[in-house]
Design a protein around this motif. Structure first.
Motif, PDB file in Angstrom:
ATOM      1  N   ALA A 183       0.860  -1.165  -0.032  1.00 22.33           N
ATOM      2  CA  ALA A 183      -0.076  -0.025  -0.010  1.00 22.33           C
ATOM      3  C   ALA A 183       0.792   1.234   0.119  1.00 22.33           C
ATOM      4  CB  ALA A 183      -1.014  -0.198   1.141  1.00 22.33           C
ATOM      5  N   ALA A 184       0.366   2.164  -0.486  1.00 23.29           N
ATOM      6  CA  ALA A 184       1.023   3.561  -0.476  1.00 23.29           C
ATOM      7  C   ALA A 184       0.117   4.665  -0.222  1.00 23.29           C
ATOM      8  CB  ALA A 184       1.744   3.851  -1.764  1.00 23.29           C
ATOM      9  N   LEU A 200       4.573  14.572   1.207  1.00 20.27           N
ATOM     10  CA  LEU A 200       5.072  13.693   2.196  1.00 20.27           C
ATOM     11  C   LEU A 200       4.098  12.262   1.828  1.00 20.27           C
ATOM     12  CD1 LEU A 200       7.054  13.405   4.397  1.00 20.27           C
ATOM     13  CD2 LEU A 200       5.124  13.613   5.977  1.00 20.27           C
ATOM     14  N   GLY A 201       4.695  11.099   1.973  1.00 19.49           N
ATOM     15  CA  GLY A 201       4.215   9.843   1.736  1.00 19.49           C
ATOM     16  C   GLY A 201       4.869   8.687   2.219  1.00 19.49           C
ATOM     17  N   CYS A 202       4.238   7.544   2.213  1.00 22.58           N
ATOM     18  CA  CYS A 202       4.617   6.341   2.755  1.00 22.58           C
ATOM     19  C   CYS A 202       4.009   5.199   1.755  1.00 22.58           C
ATOM     20  CB  CYS A 202       4.133   6.361   4.277  1.00 22.58           C
ATOM     21  SG  CYS A 202       2.508   5.710   4.358  1.00 22.58           S
ATOM     22  N   LYS A 250       8.273  -7.247   7.325  1.00 21.12           N
ATOM     23  CA  LYS A 250       7.299  -6.202   6.796  1.00 21.12           C
ATOM     24  C   LYS A 250       7.992  -4.938   6.833  1.00 21.12           C
ATOM     25  CE  LYS A 250       4.909  -6.704  11.018  1.00 21.12           C
ATOM     26  NZ  LYS A 250       3.538  -7.074  11.628  1.00 21.12           N
ATOM     27  N   TYR A 251       7.714  -4.009   6.337  1.00 19.54           N
ATOM     28  CA  TYR A 251       8.332  -2.619   6.264  1.00 19.54           C
ATOM     29  C   TYR A 251       7.513  -1.422   6.011  1.00 19.54           C
ATOM     30  CZ  TYR A 251       8.142  -2.095   1.159  1.00 19.54           C
ATOM     31  OH  TYR A 251       7.484  -2.068   0.004  1.00 19.54           O
ATOM     32  N   LEU A 252       7.858  -0.117   6.494  1.00 17.05           N
ATOM     33  CA  LEU A 252       7.287   0.945   6.212  1.00 17.05           C
ATOM     34  C   LEU A 252       8.559   2.011   5.969  1.00 17.05           C
ATOM     35  CD1 LEU A 252       5.084   3.251   6.847  1.00 17.05           C
ATOM     36  CD2 LEU A 252       5.923   3.495   9.097  1.00 17.05           C
ATOM     37  N   THR A 253       7.931   2.841   4.763  1.00 15.12           N
ATOM     38  CA  THR A 253       9.218   3.795   4.237  1.00 15.12           C
ATOM     39  C   THR A 253       8.458   5.081   4.330  1.00 15.12           C
ATOM     40  OG1 THR A 253      10.263   2.023   3.212  1.00 15.12           O
ATOM     41  CG2 THR A 253      10.661   4.380   2.480  1.00 15.12           C
ATOM     42  N   PHE A 256      13.553   8.837   0.432  1.00 17.00           N
ATOM     43  CA  PHE A 256      13.116   8.353   1.709  1.00 17.00           C
ATOM     44  C   PHE A 256      13.741   9.163   2.771  1.00 17.00           C
ATOM     45  CE2 PHE A 256      16.507   5.889   1.454  1.00 17.00           C
ATOM     46  CZ  PHE A 256      17.355   5.663   2.658  1.00 17.00           C
ATOM     47  N   VAL A 257      13.109   9.279   3.810  1.00 13.77           N
ATOM     48  CA  VAL A 257      13.504  10.083   5.114  1.00 13.77           C
ATOM     49  C   VAL A 257      13.574   9.105   6.287  1.00 13.77           C
ATOM     50  CG1 VAL A 257      12.830  12.364   4.513  1.00 13.77           C
ATOM     51  CG2 VAL A 257      11.355  11.155   5.470  1.00 13.77           C
ATOM     52  N   ALA A 258      12.760   7.889   6.036  1.00 12.80           N
ATOM     53  CA  ALA A 258      12.727   6.968   7.366  1.00 12.80           C
ATOM     54  C   ALA A 258      12.587   5.628   6.455  1.00 12.80           C
ATOM     55  CB  ALA A 258      12.104   7.336   8.279  1.00 12.80           C
ATOM     56  N   ASP A 259      13.126   4.573   6.908  1.00 10.68           N
ATOM     57  CA  ASP A 259      12.807   3.156   6.516  1.00 10.68           C
ATOM     58  C   ASP A 259      12.992   2.152   7.612  1.00 10.68           C
ATOM     59  OD1 ASP A 259      12.139   1.412   4.327  1.00 10.68           O
ATOM     60  OD2 ASP A 259      14.199   0.594   4.875  1.00 10.68           O
ATOM     61  N   GLY A 260      11.980   1.371   8.042  1.00  7.54           N
ATOM     62  CA  GLY A 260      12.222   0.347   9.200  1.00  7.54           C
ATOM     63  C   GLY A 260      11.222  -0.679   8.927  1.00  7.54           C
ATOM     64  N   GLY A 261      11.546  -1.749   9.545  1.00  4.59           N
ATOM     65  CA  GLY A 261      10.805  -3.033   9.283  1.00  4.59           C
ATOM     66  C   GLY A 261      11.012  -4.053  10.628  1.00  4.59           C
TER      67      GLY A 261
END
Length: 79
Positions: free
Chosen positions: A27-28, A36-38, A53-56, A68-73
């Motif tokens: 999803a986006a 700004l988006g994710c 799983k991840y979120l950017t 990207f300004v942040a990325d994690g999972g």
């Protein structure tokens, strides 16, 4: 979340040669302001039988590209 070039590099110490990280967005979303988006999605490293799983978080740049300004999972169970 891991921060900094050295820490991120160290997190991959011992990563097997030839291992491939595969990911796909599920999803986006873009903020109404348009700057700004994710993206959220699923990832896997098949050779390690590892699933995550991840979120950017993305920010639109003055030249209209996205960076990207942040990325994690975190880990998730195998499907």
């Amino acid at each position: 979340m891991t921060e900094g070039r050295e820490a991120i590099g160290a997190a991959f110490d011992g990563f097997p040669a030839g291992a491939v990280l595969e990911w796909r967005p599920v999803a986006a979303q873009i903020a109404p302001s348009g700057d700004l988006g994710c993206t959220v999605g699923e990832a896997r490293i098949a050779s390690l039988n590892h699933y995550s799983k991840y979120l950017t978080i993305w920010r639109r740049q003055p030249d209209r590209t996205w960076k990207f300004v942040a990325d994690g999972g975190n880990a998730r169970p195998a499907p």
